[in-house]
Design an enzyme around this catalytic site. Structure first.
Site, mmCIF file in Angstrom:
data_model
loop_
_atom_site.group_PDB
_atom_site.id
_atom_site.type_symbol
_atom_site.label_atom_id
_atom_site.label_comp_id
_atom_site.label_asym_id
_atom_site.label_seq_id
_atom_site.Cartn_x
_atom_site.Cartn_y
_atom_site.Cartn_z
ATOM 1 N N PRO A 1 0.478 -1.424 0.294
ATOM 2 C CG PRO A 1 0.175 -0.650 1.771
ATOM 3 C CD PRO A 1 0.880 -1.521 1.384
ATOM 4 C CB CYS B 1 2.204 5.167 7.649
ATOM 5 S SG CYS B 1 2.345 7.371 6.603
ATOM 6 C CG ASN C 1 7.538 -4.090 2.929
ATOM 7 O OD1 ASN C 1 7.456 -2.813 3.502
ATOM 8 N ND2 ASN C 1 8.094 -4.082 1.364
ATOM 9 N N GLY C 2 11.005 -5.029 1.736
ATOM 10 C CA GLY C 2 12.118 -3.544 2.250
ATOM 11 C C GLY C 2 13.779 -4.048 1.517
#
Length: 426
Positions: free
Chosen positions: A45, A155, A255-256
């Site tokens: 997202p 976030c 993720n990353g």
């Protein structure tokens, strides 16, 4: 120094080169609750990016079947492609304020939660800090037909953290536990969470948080292996993804710093995660998911992974396709407004003008992402940002690619299969 967290700032700092695992590859599928995700790749997202146009665009760019037909029949006609043939297994919405969703009128809420049938499976991501409001918003997402709902605890943007949303909540695990339990009780669809390692290096909570998520009945977790303080700087620390995977039995999504198919395979090899999530690489290289699928299929068949690198003609077609989708979406919205008799009002006219400005802004934004790493791209970016309307943007793009075609031998025979392509983003 003030940190900014816009997508344009998310460039990689001296990205690591990974030794290619001999046997490991991205899994063919995994399950989140009762939802099968195949292949095990997820579009992250991204605020201001993953609207319905971009999500469908990525799905279309990712179509791939193991025979290399890229979703086409023998006659060159686009085939009906199952999820198992798509290079992107799961797509996610932009993160949406739970407070906003709960307060909106039904008509406005539908616009925020717009998606199409070809986007399934799709997850709605929400953020906030009030347990009851988040639970209510999760119910709204479930009633809207989303396959999953996800809580944003990652976030790093100051305006989100200031409201104790996103990664700001990482400083309050007891509140997170309450949120987990309220949302879990509110919906029957799979419930997941995306989070960072912790607030900073002195406050790493990812393993504890993952265990809490599992104990509260969440169906999967996704870890961006950086802290809030890191922002998007430095290298993602995949060892924390491995630690989370060792700590829980529910699926773990890593993720990353996945820029290439090799990176995706290396993450799975290093962490044993169940799936990989890709964010900032996708706008610059919309083919990344298809490339991962191709790399996996060729490695399975031959032992050596390979994938296709787009030609100039492919890049041009891609950018035109995306812009056409943006314009089509505006036309759909205007027809819907006309049916509600909104377009004839002053507010309806203002809304129409704003949508057209937004469309041109999206064109410029997307062209900026896509031209990073393209020879001569800085000149194209300058002409695009100086353009006043959509026609001028398209004119700049056509002029640029026509000039490149005239300056170099033309190759429109498809895509070139290679093992180690150039990075698609600067």
């Amino acid at each position: 120094m003030k940190k900014r967290y816009t997508l344009e700032q998310k460039r990689w700092d001296d990205p690591a080169e990974h030794a290619m695992p001999e046997h490991t590859r991205v899994p063919a599928r995994f399950n989140i609750g009762g939802v099968e995700i195949a292949p095990a790749t997820v579009l992250a997202p991204m605020a201001g990016v993953t609207d319905t146009v971009f999500r469908r665009f990525i799905k279309n760019a990712s179509m791939f079947s193991a025979d290399g037909s890229a979703g086409l029949t023998a006659d060159g006609v686009e085939a009906v492609t199952s999820n198992q043939q798509s290079g992107c297994g799961l797509i996610m919405t932009e993160f949406t304020s739970a407070d906003g969703l709960s307060r909106m009128r039904e008509t406005k809420r539908k616009r925020y939660l717009t998606y199409y049938d070809d986007e399934h499976p799709i997850s709605a991501q929400i953020f906030g800090s009030n347990p009851e409001t988040l639970a209510d918003s999760a119910r709204i997402c479930q009633d809207a037909g989303f396959d999953l709902v996800d809580l944003n605890l990652g976030c790093p943007a100051k305006r989100v953290v200031a409201c104790n949303g996103g990664s700001g909540l990482l400083r309050d695990l007891p509140l997170i536990e309450v949120i987990f339990k309220r949302v879990r009780a509110a919906v029957s669809i799979p419930f997941t969470v995306k989070f960072r390692m912790g607030w900073n290096d002195h406050h790493i909570v990812c393993v504890e948080l993952a265990k809490m998520a599992e104990d509260c009945g969440l169906n999967a977790v996704a870890l961006h292996a950086r802290t809030r303080e890191d922002g998007y700087t430095g290298q993602a620390r995949w060892e924390y993804i491995a630690a989370v995977k060792d700590a829980v039995t529910i699926p773990v999504i890593g993720n990353g710093d996945i820029r290439t198919p090799e990176d995706a395979a290396a993450m799975v090899d290093a962490t044993h995660c169940d799936a990989v999530m890709i964010g900032r690489a996708a706008p610059a290289n919309p083919w990344i998911f298809r490339q991962i699928a191709q790399y996996t299929a060729t490695k399975e068949a031959t032992g050596v992974g390979s994938y296709e690198v787009p030609t100039d003609a492919d890049r041009y077609r891609m950018i035109r396709t995306y812009f056409e989708m943006l314009v089509d979406e505006i036309a759909i919205e205007e027809r819907a407004e006309a049916a509600r008799a909104e377009a004839i009002t002053a507010s309806g006219q203002v809304a129409r003008e704003q949508r057209n400005r937004d469309c041109v802004g999206k064109m410029k934004q997307f062209a900026s992402w896509f031209t990073h790493g393209v020879p001569g791209g800085s000149g194209l970016r300058k002409s695009i940002f100086e353009a006043k309307n959509g026609a001028a943007v398209l004119g700049s793009i056509e002029e640029f690619f026509e000039g490149r075609a005239n300056a170099t031998p033309h190759n429109d025979s498809g895509l070139e299969a290679v093992h180690e392509p150039e990075a698609m983003i600067a």
